[in-house]
Design a protein around this motif. Sequence first.
Motif, PDB file in Angstrom:
ATOM      1  N   LYS A   1     -13.345  -6.915  -4.428  1.00 26.39           N
ATOM      2  CA  LYS A   1     -14.525  -6.065  -4.264  1.00 26.39           C
ATOM      3  C   LYS A   1     -15.814  -6.881  -4.253  1.00 26.39           C
ATOM      4  O   LYS A   1     -16.778  -6.553  -3.569  1.00 26.39           O
ATOM      5  CB  LYS A   1     -14.579  -5.015  -5.386  1.00 26.39           C
TER       6      LYS A   1
ATOM      7  N   GLU B   1      -6.388  -2.553   4.561  1.00 26.56           N
ATOM      8  CA  GLU B   1      -7.165  -2.442   3.325  1.00 26.56           C
ATOM      9  C   GLU B   1      -8.312  -1.445   3.485  1.00 26.56           C
ATOM     10  O   GLU B   1      -8.571  -0.626   2.584  1.00 26.56           O
ATOM     11  CB  GLU B   1      -7.705  -3.811   2.930  1.00 26.56           C
ATOM     12  N   GLU B   2      -8.990  -1.484   4.619  1.00 29.75           N
ATOM     13  CA  GLU B   2     -10.153  -0.624   4.824  1.00 29.75           C
ATOM     14  C   GLU B   2      -9.756   0.818   5.162  1.00 29.75           C
ATOM     15  O   GLU B   2     -10.412   1.767   4.724  1.00 29.75           O
ATOM     16  CB  GLU B   2     -11.036  -1.212   5.925  1.00 29.75           C
TER      17      GLU B   2
ATOM     18  N   LYS C   1       0.816  -1.219   0.000  1.00 24.54           N
ATOM     19  CA  LYS C   1       0.000   0.000   0.000  1.00 24.54           C
ATOM     20  C   LYS C   1       0.854   1.276   0.000  1.00 24.54           C
ATOM     21  O   LYS C   1       0.315   2.374  -0.150  1.00 24.54           O
ATOM     22  CB  LYS C   1      -0.907  -0.001   1.246  1.00 24.54           C
TER      23      LYS C   1
ATOM     24  N   ASN D   1      -5.745  -3.246  -4.311  1.00 24.77           N
ATOM     25  CA  ASN D   1      -6.780  -3.753  -3.419  1.00 24.77           C
ATOM     26  C   ASN D   1      -6.326  -5.095  -2.858  1.00 24.77           C
ATOM     27  O   ASN D   1      -6.056  -6.026  -3.614  1.00 24.77           O
ATOM     28  CB  ASN D   1      -8.107  -3.939  -4.178  1.00 24.77           C
TER      29      ASN D   1
ATOM     30  N   ASP E   1      -8.278   2.307   1.714  1.00 23.38           N
ATOM     31  CA  ASP E   1      -8.924   1.645   0.574  1.00 23.38           C
ATOM     32  C   ASP E   1      -8.730   2.400  -0.729  1.00 23.38           C
ATOM     33  O   ASP E   1      -8.879   1.830  -1.815  1.00 23.38           O
ATOM     34  CB  ASP E   1     -10.418   1.424   0.849  1.00 23.38           C
ATOM     35  N   SER E   2      -8.375   3.669  -0.646  1.00 21.49           N
ATOM     36  CA  SER E   2      -8.164   4.445  -1.879  1.00 21.49           C
ATOM     37  C   SER E   2      -6.765   4.222  -2.451  1.00 21.49           C
ATOM     38  O   SER E   2      -6.479   4.652  -3.567  1.00 21.49           O
ATOM     39  CB  SER E   2      -8.368   5.940  -1.608  1.00 21.49           C
TER      40      SER E   2
END
Length: 239
Positions: A95, A82-83, A33, A91, A86-87
């Motif tokens: 989804k 992840e949450e 991330k 991912n 999330d942007s």
Amino acid sequence: MAMEACGEEGQVKLLGASISPFVLRVRIALALKGIHYEFIEENLLNKSQLLLQSNPVHKKIPVLIHNGKPVCESMIIVQYIEEAWDSKAPNLMPKDPYDRAIARFWAAFVDDKLLPCVRGVFTGQGEQQQKAVEESVANFLVLEEALRTSLCFSGKPYFGGDEIGFVDIALGGMLAFVKALEKATNSVLIDVEKMPLLSAWMDRFCKADEVKEVMPDPAKLLEFIIAMKVRFASPPAAN
């Protein structure tokens, strides 16, 4: 090198040990991330007050502290990452609700079925260790079959599809430990001939830049496992 950062991500700290497969899961997720963080190496024989305060129930690593709020348990932390971000690509969770459920299922398989067997190889001796090796191989073969036949995984480079995802992190966090454990016990847990798809996945996963940058030193990990195996084999000290 992980470092403390504020701003977009807020203040992020990770309490852990660099050789821990559970901590490695979190470090991989943070690297994927692109989250900057402060890594605080814990001495598990003398746990810090911050760790004891942040995880008073289990008193274990890893603990992610985001803007002063602690999150515990490796795969719960990965879901949180992840949450919370999330942007940020990629991912880590699908989804689609069904695909997300499948990812959770296989991550749970790794923790509930595979990990106890690998732990048995680590802590066991003699026949007990050999039985754990056989059970570990059987569970790795289940993952090989999933890569071959599952509609969610078949023909894709990763369990997460085209990119590393939730199941990849759950299993991939164990790989350095498994490789060192194979050397320390002179055993084969992931057989290239019997598990060609899983072996190819393993090579692909370990070559990813974000994974390479957080992988533990293989020599230190092997040294740790050998030392612990000796300790497990030693008779308990008399009172």
